[in-house]
Write a protein that holds these residues in place. Structure first.
Motif, short mmCIF file in Angstrom:
data_model
loop_
_atom_site.label_atom_id
_atom_site.label_comp_id
_atom_site.label_asym_id
_atom_site.label_seq_id
_atom_site.Cartn_x
_atom_site.Cartn_y
_atom_site.Cartn_z
N ASN A 60 0.83 -1.21 0.00
CA ASN A 60 0.00 0.00 0.00
C ASN A 60 0.86 1.25 0.00
N PRO A 88 -1.63 7.47 -3.83
CA PRO A 88 -2.72 7.73 -2.89
C PRO A 88 -4.08 7.73 -3.59
N LYS A 89 -5.10 7.47 -2.82
CA LYS A 89 -6.47 7.59 -3.33
C LYS A 89 -6.91 9.03 -3.07
N GLU A 121 -9.97 12.01 -3.66
CA GLU A 121 -11.36 12.34 -4.02
C GLU A 121 -11.47 13.85 -4.10
N SER A 134 -9.78 15.21 -0.68
CA SER A 134 -9.35 14.34 0.42
C SER A 134 -8.48 13.22 -0.11
N THR A 135 -7.71 12.62 0.79
CA THR A 135 -6.79 11.55 0.43
C THR A 135 -6.73 10.52 1.55
N ASP A 136 -6.27 9.32 1.22
CA ASP A 136 -6.05 8.31 2.26
C ASP A 136 -4.68 8.49 2.91
N ARG A 137 -3.94 9.50 2.48
CA ARG A 137 -2.63 9.86 3.07
C ARG A 137 -2.76 11.25 3.68
N SER A 169 -5.65 15.45 5.95
CA SER A 169 -5.95 14.49 4.89
C SER A 169 -7.17 14.97 4.09
N LYS A 170 -7.75 16.08 4.52
CA LYS A 170 -8.89 16.68 3.82
C LYS A 170 -8.73 18.19 3.86
#
Length: 189
Positions: free
Chosen positions: A31, A36-37, A39, A46-49, A96-97
């Motif tokens: 991972n 990164p994911k 949106e 936003s991101t998962d990081r 992260s957002k």
């Protein structure tokens, strides 16, 4: 219970814990290598990081679209950047957002520019020579994003992550949002 059964149960438990832990750490490692994911909406990104280096949004005028449906030749005519505030005396986690129209632990600046770009595969390059680049205004330290997203308009986001070339964001005539993620192909190792 027989001694051999107790030993078998203990050895089985140890093997299960080792295999489970190994799979967990392998998953975490893989991972970390993945991009990164992200949106993006009209209200936030936003991101998962984490957004350690902030976000830059470019408003672009599209000259041509590629086979995958996103711009390959365009002109950037406006940029705004979200700059993360890192306190000197106390460490904080980067967000992260990032909400565009609500103040946070970041500030915004904006700039009017004119830079021509071409996307070639995974890379983006400026085709404007340095004598053709021009900047009109630079305003800084705004509490919220000065850009208002419009319908039928393309935007290009950069997030300061080496695994991401950028993200095209488009709002169509009906107000639907479309996102085109461009991974750079760069590995952090």
């Amino acid at each position: 219970m027989a001694t051999w059964k107790k030993i078998f149960i203990i050895i089985s438990a140890i093997v299960i814990v080792l295999i489970g832990g190994g799979l967990y750490f392998l998953n975490q490692f893989l991972n970390a290598l993945a991009p990164p994911k992200i949106e993006i909406t009209k209200e936030y990104i936003s991101t998962d990081r984490d957004f350690v280096n902030g976000v830059t949004i470019e408003k672009i005028l599209v000259d041509s679209l590629g086979a995958k449906g996103y711009p390959v030749k365009y002109t950037t005519f406006y940029t705004t950047s979200c700059n993360i505030q890192h306190p000197k005396n106390r460490p904080t986690d980067p967000p992260s957002k990032i909400e565009f129209y609500k103040p946070g632990k970041y500030s915004w600046d904006e700039d009017t520019v004119k830079v021509d770009h071409i996307h070639n595969g995974l890379s983006r390059e400026s085709v404007s020579s340095s004598d053709k680049l021009w900047w009109l205004n630079k305003y800084g330290k705004l509490p919220v994003c000065p850009l208002k997203f419009e319908r039928n308009q393309w935007y290009y986001f950069t997030i300061g992550d080496p695994k991401v070339t950028g993200i095209f964001f488009f709002i169509d005539k009906e107000g639907r949002e479309h996102q085109y993620f461009l991974a750079s192909g760069v590995s952090p190792i």
